[in-house]
Design a protein around this motif. Sequence first.
Motif, PDB file in Angstrom:
ATOM      1  N   HIS A   1     -12.548  -2.847  40.153  1.00 46.71           N
ATOM      2  CA  HIS A   1     -13.753  -2.060  39.923  1.00 46.71           C
ATOM      3  C   HIS A   1     -14.036  -1.773  38.456  1.00 46.71           C
ATOM      4  CE1 HIS A   1     -13.918  -1.643  44.224  1.00 46.71           C
ATOM      5  NE2 HIS A   1     -12.711  -1.120  44.232  1.00 46.71           N
ATOM      6  N   GLY A   2     -13.175  -2.239  37.562  1.00 45.42           N
ATOM      7  CA  GLY A   2     -13.496  -2.156  36.139  1.00 45.42           C
ATOM      8  C   GLY A   2     -13.098  -0.874  35.458  1.00 45.42           C
ATOM      9  N   ALA A   3     -13.141   0.249  36.134  1.00 42.23           N
ATOM     10  CA  ALA A   3     -12.779   1.526  35.516  1.00 42.23           C
ATOM     11  C   ALA A   3     -11.815   2.255  36.432  1.00 42.23           C
ATOM     12  CB  ALA A   3     -14.010   2.387  35.278  1.00 42.23           C
ATOM     13  N   SER A   4     -10.808   2.844  35.880  1.00 41.85           N
ATOM     14  CA  SER A   4      -9.811   3.543  36.685  1.00 41.85           C
ATOM     15  C   SER A   4     -10.144   5.017  36.763  1.00 41.85           C
ATOM     16  CB  SER A   4      -8.423   3.379  36.070  1.00 41.85           C
ATOM     17  OG  SER A   4      -8.299   4.224  34.952  1.00 41.85           O
ATOM     18  N   GLU A   5      -9.441   5.711  37.659  1.00 44.87           N
ATOM     19  CA  GLU A   5      -9.584   7.165  37.763  1.00 44.87           C
ATOM     20  C   GLU A   5      -8.512   7.869  36.942  1.00 44.87           C
ATOM     21  OE1 GLU A   5     -12.084   8.706  39.277  1.00 44.87           O
ATOM     22  OE2 GLU A   5     -12.926   6.748  39.706  1.00 44.87           O
ATOM     23  N   VAL A   6      -7.780   7.108  36.134  1.00 45.86           N
ATOM     24  CA  VAL A   6      -6.716   7.694  35.326  1.00 45.86           C
ATOM     25  C   VAL A   6      -7.337   8.448  34.146  1.00 45.86           C
ATOM     26  CG1 VAL A   6      -4.679   7.238  33.936  1.00 45.86           C
ATOM     27  CG2 VAL A   6      -5.105   5.891  35.993  1.00 45.86           C
ATOM     28  N   LEU A   7      -7.268   9.770  34.187  1.00 40.82           N
ATOM     29  CA  LEU A   7      -7.885  10.586  33.141  1.00 40.82           C
ATOM     30  C   LEU A   7      -6.941  10.833  31.983  1.00 40.82           C
ATOM     31  CD1 LEU A   7      -9.662  13.143  35.479  1.00 40.82           C
ATOM     32  CD2 LEU A   7     -10.691  11.202  34.302  1.00 40.82           C
ATOM     33  N   VAL A   8      -5.642  10.699  32.238  1.00 42.01           N
ATOM     34  CA  VAL A   8      -4.654  10.822  31.183  1.00 42.01           C
ATOM     35  C   VAL A   8      -3.375  10.133  31.652  1.00 42.01           C
ATOM     36  CG1 VAL A   8      -3.598  13.004  31.956  1.00 42.01           C
ATOM     37  CG2 VAL A   8      -3.631  12.448  29.512  1.00 42.01           C
ATOM     38  N   ASP A   9      -2.621   9.603  30.716  1.00 44.41           N
ATOM     39  CA  ASP A   9      -1.335   8.994  31.031  1.00 44.41           C
ATOM     40  C   ASP A   9      -0.295  10.115  31.108  1.00 44.41           C
ATOM     41  OD1 ASP A   9       1.136   7.710  31.070  1.00 44.41           O
ATOM     42  OD2 ASP A   9       0.519   6.142  29.682  1.00 44.41           O
ATOM     43  N   VAL A  10       0.006  10.539  32.327  1.00 43.15           N
ATOM     44  CA  VAL A  10       0.896  11.682  32.522  1.00 43.15           C
ATOM     45  C   VAL A  10       2.271  11.430  31.917  1.00 43.15           C
ATOM     46  CG1 VAL A  10       2.046  13.130  34.248  1.00 43.15           C
ATOM     47  CG2 VAL A  10      -0.348  12.477  34.559  1.00 43.15           C
ATOM     48  N   GLU A  11       2.785  10.208  32.044  1.00 42.04           N
ATOM     49  CA  GLU A  11       4.095   9.896  31.456  1.00 42.04           C
ATOM     50  C   GLU A  11       4.070  10.054  29.947  1.00 42.04           C
ATOM     51  OE1 GLU A  11       5.541   6.126  32.657  1.00 42.04           O
ATOM     52  OE2 GLU A  11       5.677   6.642  34.791  1.00 42.04           O
ATOM     53  N   ALA A  12       2.949   9.677  29.315  1.00 43.98           N
ATOM     54  CA  ALA A  12       2.825   9.833  27.868  1.00 43.98           C
ATOM     55  C   ALA A  12       2.784  11.314  27.484  1.00 43.98           C
ATOM     56  CB  ALA A  12       1.581   9.115  27.361  1.00 43.98           C
ATOM     57  N   VAL A  13       2.112  12.122  28.302  1.00 44.13           N
ATOM     58  CA  VAL A  13       2.076  13.569  28.066  1.00 44.13           C
ATOM     59  C   VAL A  13       3.486  14.144  28.145  1.00 44.13           C
ATOM     60  CG1 VAL A  13       1.293  15.795  28.984  1.00 44.13           C
ATOM     61  CG2 VAL A  13      -0.291  13.855  28.889  1.00 44.13           C
ATOM     62  N   GLU A  14       4.229  13.751  29.176  1.00 44.71           N
ATOM     63  CA  GLU A  14       5.586  14.267  29.366  1.00 44.71           C
ATOM     64  C   GLU A  14       6.507  13.830  28.230  1.00 44.71           C
ATOM     65  OE1 GLU A  14       6.567  12.858  33.228  1.00 44.71           O
ATOM     66  OE2 GLU A  14       5.428  14.415  34.271  1.00 44.71           O
ATOM     67  N   SER A  15       6.359  12.601  27.791  1.00 44.28           N
ATOM     68  CA  SER A  15       7.178  12.092  26.688  1.00 44.28           C
ATOM     69  C   SER A  15       6.907  12.878  25.406  1.00 44.28           C
ATOM     70  CB  SER A  15       6.900  10.606  26.467  1.00 44.28           C
ATOM     71  OG  SER A  15       7.613  10.113  25.355  1.00 44.28           O
ATOM     72  N   PHE A  16       5.628  13.112  25.129  1.00 39.11           N
ATOM     73  CA  PHE A  16       5.276  13.881  23.939  1.00 39.11           C
ATOM     74  C   PHE A  16       5.811  15.311  24.042  1.00 39.11           C
ATOM     75  CE2 PHE A  16       2.252  16.878  21.929  1.00 39.11           C
ATOM     76  CZ  PHE A  16       2.504  16.550  20.606  1.00 39.11           C
ATOM     77  N   ALA A  17       5.714  15.904  25.232  1.00 36.52           N
ATOM     78  CA  ALA A  17       6.194  17.276  25.423  1.00 36.52           C
ATOM     79  C   ALA A  17       7.691  17.380  25.160  1.00 36.52           C
ATOM     80  CB  ALA A  17       5.859  17.762  26.832  1.00 36.52           C
ATOM     81  N   ARG A  18       8.457  16.365  25.578  1.00 32.67           N
ATOM     82  CA  ARG A  18       9.907  16.376  25.320  1.00 32.67           C
ATOM     83  C   ARG A  18      10.193  16.302  23.827  1.00 32.67           C
ATOM     84  NH1 ARG A  18       9.958  12.916  29.911  1.00 32.67           N
ATOM     85  NH2 ARG A  18       9.946  11.071  28.562  1.00 32.67           N
ATOM     86  N   GLU A  19       9.502  15.409  23.132  1.00 35.32           N
ATOM     87  CA  GLU A  19       9.703  15.277  21.691  1.00 35.32           C
ATOM     88  C   GLU A  19       9.268  16.547  20.964  1.00 35.32           C
ATOM     89  OE1 GLU A  19       7.496  11.854  20.583  1.00 35.32           O
ATOM     90  OE2 GLU A  19       8.746  10.445  21.722  1.00 35.32           O
ATOM     91  N   PHE A  20       8.175  17.122  21.401  1.00 37.15           N
ATOM     92  CA  PHE A  20       7.632  18.338  20.794  1.00 37.15           C
ATOM     93  C   PHE A  20       8.630  19.489  20.934  1.00 37.15           C
ATOM     94  CE2 PHE A  20       5.040  22.206  20.860  1.00 37.15           C
ATOM     95  CZ  PHE A  20       4.248  22.029  19.739  1.00 37.15           C
TER      96      PHE A  20
END
Length: 282
Positions: A176-195
């Motif tokens: 369908h060309g566009a996903s419903e993924v509004l944010v990469d949750v794994e990327a958010v979690e990874s950043f939160a751990r580093e932060f």
Amino acid sequence: MADKSYFSPNTGTIIGDPGKIPIPVVGPLVSILIPCAGMLEYTKILVPSILRHTRPPFELIFIDIGSLDGTAEYLAGVATVHSMIRVEVVRTPTDLGITDACKEALAKARGEFLVLLNNDTVVTNGWLNQLLSLLNNSVAIGMVGPMSNYAAPPQLVETVPYRVGPKKLGRLEGRHGASEVLVDVEAVESFAREFREKTKGKWVETERLGGFCLILKREALVKMGPLDPWTDLSLFDTDILSAKARQAGYTLAVCRDLFVHHFGARTFASGGPEKKENGQSI
């Protein structure tokens, strides 16, 4: 104001971690109050993050503000599927009933601590442990909030490394060309751990807290007095909530080593009154 230090708890296995046996946690019950004025796609991101990263015991109390997008059915499903967690839903057909809905939600809440959490957020590993740890660091602290990508200073993290918004799918990923993924949750979690590792144990006092995510002591709310004279957003008018907490003699604190993602301007973007936070909608 300079950062202060507190004991930042270790965050081990949390209930819901796939492939792991949850560790029973003995502690005070926390009531998590979540307003939903439609925007089901965001609620569907938030709820799994809560279930994955929140230490028990906790209960979920949703305030459904005139949702017509399937939110009511989704929340009913959450209550059915996750029967070990107490889930309550308070519904008001329009934003005019927010004050009464908040009163009903508080009447249903059994927790010693209350969390106000927008449905357009993504919580991260150990979030509730960290908020509770700082809140209990001193009897003087009445309310605590995290850092975020969408917040007013001193809670603002100006730059995050992940992308927010729907992305285009490759040919092998979908039709369908566009996903419903509004944010990469794994990327958010990874950043939160580093932060967290970079700012571990740091906190700072503040004059006000953003309403996207905060925790307060029930005793502090009782000391603040009745909700009746508050604005249309009632409990979720955090300008007034912050002012009343300080008038009651409490300190407000920011957990500088905790990051919670906030899409921003979504929770009340449909069906509820708009409330500004230093130029930003909650």
